[in-house]
Design a protein around this motif. Sequence first.
Motif, PDB file in Angstrom:
ATOM      1  N   LEU A 370      81.531  73.003  23.636  1.00  0.00           N
ATOM      2  CA  LEU A 370      81.446  71.806  24.461  1.00  0.00           C
ATOM      3  C   LEU A 370      80.656  70.710  23.753  1.00  0.00           C
ATOM      4  O   LEU A 370      79.610  70.970  23.141  1.00  0.00           O
ATOM      5  N   VAL A 371      81.176  69.490  23.849  1.00  0.00           N
ATOM      6  CA  VAL A 371      80.599  68.351  23.128  1.00  0.00           C
ATOM      7  C   VAL A 371      80.467  67.151  24.060  1.00  0.00           C
ATOM      8  O   VAL A 371      81.133  67.055  25.094  1.00  0.00           O
ATOM      9  N   ARG A 372      79.624  66.221  23.649  1.00  0.00           N
ATOM     10  CA  ARG A 372      79.532  64.939  24.345  1.00  0.00           C
ATOM     11  C   ARG A 372      80.549  63.948  23.794  1.00  0.00           C
ATOM     12  O   ARG A 372      80.990  63.047  24.494  1.00  0.00           O
ATOM     13  N   ASP A 373      80.882  64.128  22.536  1.00  0.00           N
ATOM     14  CA  ASP A 373      81.777  63.179  21.862  1.00  0.00           C
ATOM     15  C   ASP A 373      82.642  63.961  20.887  1.00  0.00           C
ATOM     16  O   ASP A 373      82.138  64.564  19.933  1.00  0.00           O
ATOM     17  N   ARG A 374      83.952  63.959  21.109  1.00  0.00           N
ATOM     18  CA  ARG A 374      84.842  64.711  20.224  1.00  0.00           C
ATOM     19  C   ARG A 374      84.856  64.154  18.810  1.00  0.00           C
ATOM     20  O   ARG A 374      85.008  64.894  17.842  1.00  0.00           O
ATOM     21  N   ALA A 375      84.721  62.839  18.685  1.00  0.00           N
ATOM     22  CA  ALA A 375      84.795  62.216  17.361  1.00  0.00           C
ATOM     23  C   ALA A 375      83.599  62.603  16.500  1.00  0.00           C
ATOM     24  O   ALA A 375      83.745  62.947  15.324  1.00  0.00           O
ATOM     25  N   THR A 376      82.396  62.540  17.092  1.00  0.00           N
ATOM     26  CA  THR A 376      81.188  62.852  16.316  1.00  0.00           C
ATOM     27  C   THR A 376      80.840  64.336  16.380  1.00  0.00           C
ATOM     28  O   THR A 376      80.015  64.810  15.603  1.00  0.00           O
ATOM     29  N   ARG A 377      81.438  65.050  17.339  1.00  0.00           N
ATOM     30  CA  ARG A 377      81.176  66.472  17.574  1.00  0.00           C
ATOM     31  C   ARG A 377      79.742  66.732  18.029  1.00  0.00           C
ATOM     32  O   ARG A 377      79.216  67.840  17.864  1.00  0.00           O
ATOM     33  N   GLU A 378      79.113  65.736  18.616  1.00  0.00           N
ATOM     34  CA  GLU A 378      77.764  65.923  19.148  1.00  0.00           C
ATOM     35  C   GLU A 378      77.812  66.997  20.220  1.00  0.00           C
ATOM     36  O   GLU A 378      78.579  66.905  21.183  1.00  0.00           O
ATOM     37  N   PRO A 379      76.984  68.040  20.122  1.00  0.00           N
ATOM     38  CA  PRO A 379      77.019  69.117  21.116  1.00  0.00           C
ATOM     39  C   PRO A 379      76.659  68.608  22.511  1.00  0.00           C
ATOM     40  O   PRO A 379      75.902  67.632  22.653  1.00  0.00           O
ATOM     41  N   LEU A 380      77.198  69.277  23.511  1.00  0.00           N
ATOM     42  CA  LEU A 380      76.890  68.900  24.890  1.00  0.00           C
ATOM     43  C   LEU A 380      75.397  68.986  25.159  1.00  0.00           C
ATOM     44  O   LEU A 380      74.841  68.171  25.908  1.00  0.00           O
ATOM     45  N   VAL A 381      74.740  69.970  24.574  1.00  0.00           N
ATOM     46  CA  VAL A 381      73.279  70.091  24.643  1.00  0.00           C
ATOM     47  C   VAL A 381      72.760  70.330  23.231  1.00  0.00           C
ATOM     48  O   VAL A 381      73.473  70.863  22.381  1.00  0.00           O
ATOM     49  N   PRO A 382      71.512  69.959  22.941  1.00  0.00           N
ATOM     50  CA  PRO A 382      70.978  70.168  21.592  1.00  0.00           C
ATOM     51  C   PRO A 382      70.850  71.655  21.259  1.00  0.00           C
ATOM     52  O   PRO A 382      70.862  72.516  22.144  1.00  0.00           O
ATOM     53  N   PHE A 383      70.709  71.930  19.982  1.00  0.00           N
ATOM     54  CA  PHE A 383      70.508  73.303  19.515  1.00  0.00           C
ATOM     55  C   PHE A 383      69.288  73.910  20.196  1.00  0.00           C
ATOM     56  O   PHE A 383      68.217  73.302  20.246  1.00  0.00           O
ATOM     57  N   ASN A 384      69.459  75.106  20.757  1.00  0.00           N
ATOM     58  CA  ASN A 384      68.370  75.849  21.391  1.00  0.00           C
ATOM     59  C   ASN A 384      67.708  75.056  22.517  1.00  0.00           C
ATOM     60  O   ASN A 384      66.499  75.124  22.722  1.00  0.00           O
ATOM     61  N   ALA A 385      68.498  74.303  23.264  1.00  0.00           N
ATOM     62  CA  ALA A 385      67.960  73.431  24.309  1.00  0.00           C
ATOM     63  C   ALA A 385      67.322  74.235  25.439  1.00  0.00           C
ATOM     64  O   ALA A 385      67.773  75.334  25.785  1.00  0.00           O
ATOM     65  N   THR A 386      66.267  73.662  26.024  1.00  0.00           N
ATOM     66  CA  THR A 386      65.616  74.241  27.195  1.00  0.00           C
ATOM     67  C   THR A 386      65.313  73.121  28.181  1.00  0.00           C
ATOM     68  O   THR A 386      65.394  71.934  27.853  1.00  0.00           O
ATOM     69  N   GLY A 387      64.949  73.513  29.403  1.00  0.00           N
ATOM     70  CA  GLY A 387      64.533  72.536  30.400  1.00  0.00           C
ATOM     71  C   GLY A 387      65.589  71.490  30.676  1.00  0.00           C
ATOM     72  O   GLY A 387      66.780  71.787  30.783  1.00  0.00           O
ATOM     73  N   ALA A 388      65.149  70.246  30.757  1.00  0.00           N
ATOM     74  CA  ALA A 388      66.052  69.144  31.090  1.00  0.00           C
ATOM     75  C   ALA A 388      67.145  68.979  30.048  1.00  0.00           C
ATOM     76  O   ALA A 388      68.266  68.575  30.378  1.00  0.00           O
ATOM     77  N   ASP A 389      66.839  69.275  28.794  1.00  0.00           N
ATOM     78  CA  ASP A 389      67.839  69.136  27.732  1.00  0.00           C
ATOM     79  C   ASP A 389      69.035  70.052  27.960  1.00  0.00           C
ATOM     80  O   ASP A 389      70.149  69.761  27.516  1.00  0.00           O
ATOM     81  N   ALA A 390      68.807  71.172  28.631  1.00  0.00           N
ATOM     82  CA  ALA A 390      69.869  72.148  28.860  1.00  0.00           C
ATOM     83  C   ALA A 390      70.612  71.911  30.174  1.00  0.00           C
ATOM     84  O   ALA A 390      71.506  72.688  30.525  1.00  0.00           O
ATOM     85  N   ALA A 391      70.281  70.842  30.885  1.00  0.00           N
ATOM     86  CA  ALA A 391      70.835  70.607  32.224  1.00  0.00           C
ATOM     87  C   ALA A 391      72.367  70.580  32.267  1.00  0.00           C
ATOM     88  O   ALA A 391      72.965  71.131  33.204  1.00  0.00           O
ATOM     89  N   PRO A 392      73.052  69.951  31.306  1.00  0.00           N
ATOM     90  CA  PRO A 392      74.517  69.945  31.385  1.00  0.00           C
ATOM     91  C   PRO A 392      75.134  71.344  31.383  1.00  0.00           C
ATOM     92  O   PRO A 392      76.072  71.620  32.144  1.00  0.00           O
ATOM     93  N   MET A 393      74.617  72.235  30.542  1.00  0.00           N
ATOM     94  CA  MET A 393      75.150  73.598  30.524  1.00  0.00           C
ATOM     95  C   MET A 393      74.768  74.361  31.792  1.00  0.00           C
ATOM     96  O   MET A 393      75.558  75.157  32.312  1.00  0.00           O
ATOM     97  N   ALA A 394      73.573  74.079  32.307  1.00  0.00           N
ATOM     98  CA  ALA A 394      73.160  74.716  33.562  1.00  0.00           C
ATOM     99  C   ALA A 394      74.070  74.285  34.708  1.00  0.00           C
ATOM    100  O   ALA A 394      74.443  75.100  35.563  1.00  0.00           O
ATOM    101  N   ALA A 395      74.441  73.016  34.717  1.00  0.00           N
ATOM    102  CA  ALA A 395      75.331  72.508  35.760  1.00  0.00           C
ATOM    103  C   ALA A 395      76.716  73.137  35.648  1.00  0.00           C
ATOM    104  O   ALA A 395      77.335  73.498  36.663  1.00  0.00           O
ATOM    105  N   PHE A 396      77.200  73.274  34.428  1.00  0.00           N
ATOM    106  CA  PHE A 396      78.503  73.922  34.220  1.00  0.00           C
ATOM    107  C   PHE A 396      78.456  75.379  34.681  1.00  0.00           C
ATOM    108  O   PHE A 396      79.362  75.855  35.378  1.00  0.00           O
ATOM    109  N   THR A 397      77.395  76.102  34.305  1.00  0.00           N
ATOM    110  CA  THR A 397      77.252  77.504  34.703  1.00  0.00           C
ATOM    111  C   THR A 397      77.224  77.638  36.223  1.00  0.00           C
ATOM    112  O   THR A 397      77.886  78.518  36.794  1.00  0.00           O
ATOM    113  N   ALA A 398      76.466  76.766  36.867  1.00  0.00           N
ATOM    114  CA  ALA A 398      76.385  76.796  38.327  1.00  0.00           C
ATOM    115  C   ALA A 398      77.750  76.544  38.959  1.00  0.00           C
ATOM    116  O   ALA A 398      78.124  77.187  39.955  1.00  0.00           O
ATOM    117  N   ALA A 399      78.509  75.634  38.379  1.00  0.00           N
ATOM    118  CA  ALA A 399      79.849  75.332  38.911  1.00  0.00           C
ATOM    119  C   ALA A 399      80.759  76.544  38.811  1.00  0.00           C
ATOM    120  O   ALA A 399      81.583  76.792  39.711  1.00  0.00           O
TER     121      ALA A 399
END
Length: 447
Positions: A370-399
């Motif tokens: 999962l990415v924020r931008d397909r062109a740049t391939r920026e990951p949806l969350v940063p490497f080894n993200a925790t806390g607020a940085d990991a919120a997008p993946m937490a929201a996906f998991t909850a869904a």
Amino acid sequence: MTFDGERARDLDRRHVFHSWSAQALVDPLPIASAEGATFTDHEGRRYLDFASQLVNVNIGYQHPKLVAAIQEQAATLCTVGPGFANDARSEAARLIAELAPGDLNRVFFTNGGAEATENALRMARLATGRHKVLAAYRSYHGATAGAITATGDPRRWANEPGVPGVVHYWGPYLYRSAFHATTPEEETERALQHLRDLIMVEGAGTVAAIILETVVGTNGVLVPPPGYLAGVRAICDEYGIVMIADEVMAGFGRAGEWFAVDHWGVTPDLITFAKGVNSGYVPLGGVIINDAIAVAFQRRAYPGGLTYSGHPLACASAVASIGIFREEGVIEHARALGTDVIGPELAKIAERHPSVGEVRGLGVFWAVELVRDRATREPLVPFNATGADAAPMAAFTAACRERGLWPFTHFNRTHVVPPCTIGERDLRDGLAILDEALTVADRYCTG
């Protein structure tokens, strides 16, 4: 003895010390029952398991033949020390050796994958008289001292300093190539040259082993590009290095073969296994050993052992599991699910969701990056993200969980790793839920 969910949760929080967790923050879901590809909580909520727990319940939950085999063995002989022979252990070793490629004819049994790693490293060092081990950064090999040192992902950090002699390298990963490759062929060539360069500067005569996950598991379901494993085998042969294939997660049907190395026709010197050998019904792992390394311990004692090595209940479950795989065509089923259902459906999902950067895998072993931008391939969350940085993946998991799907997520990826026995209808239902949940990830896209 029976407990309701709240009682189980209360006792857990009072007395159970959980792995990989801050104890005050963990709140495990109490599970009441499981069957096939689903498990159910105490409130009657049913979850389709797209994680196979820890990617180990390959044969599904509560398979009646596997349960019966454990019960039968318990009625005959519950336990016996590893210094004795018994029919369950002998037969399990025979079956596993027959499934392994080439001359891997002996099995050292352990209680799980980490202990398998420890003993494989020990065997390689003793057999070669060398001490260094090369291991990939994108890897996980277990949580015991040597295994966590060999591990490349951040779980290693808090356990450092580790066992001396481990040197990490970059394995192939074309989507985020460390070698600026643009094709699978370039990735293979440059990744192998990287290994050669590392061996040169570390000293070939000091390197005992190269350990790799045949298909990298938790760190991305990274399928090796064509020629890579054969190239590693050639390097090991050239320099007298032991090739260790970690098949703890990839083996026993997960990649659509008995062992993932079978896809590429490569024979390592040692194979570590666990998880899918008996789907975790009883703890079991081991090292499959080739003749050359086994000979090194013909006249000198192997300095390692475990009280529960080759435990009869575990070995009986492995014998039954291998029989079920054969009788029910589990390997063929897993392979077909990958080629006919998971691969094509994930490709369609990728077209619909801007948050999907890449899908990859084989058998019942897939990752959605999962990415924020397909062109740049920026990951949806940063490497080894925790806390607020990991919120997008937490929201996906909850869904996913809200919709009755239990996903396997790590960093910016969700993995599609249900039991290898899952039916096509359940699989398609799970993929449809995944499709819905990805709309949550799409909200974070900026490209």
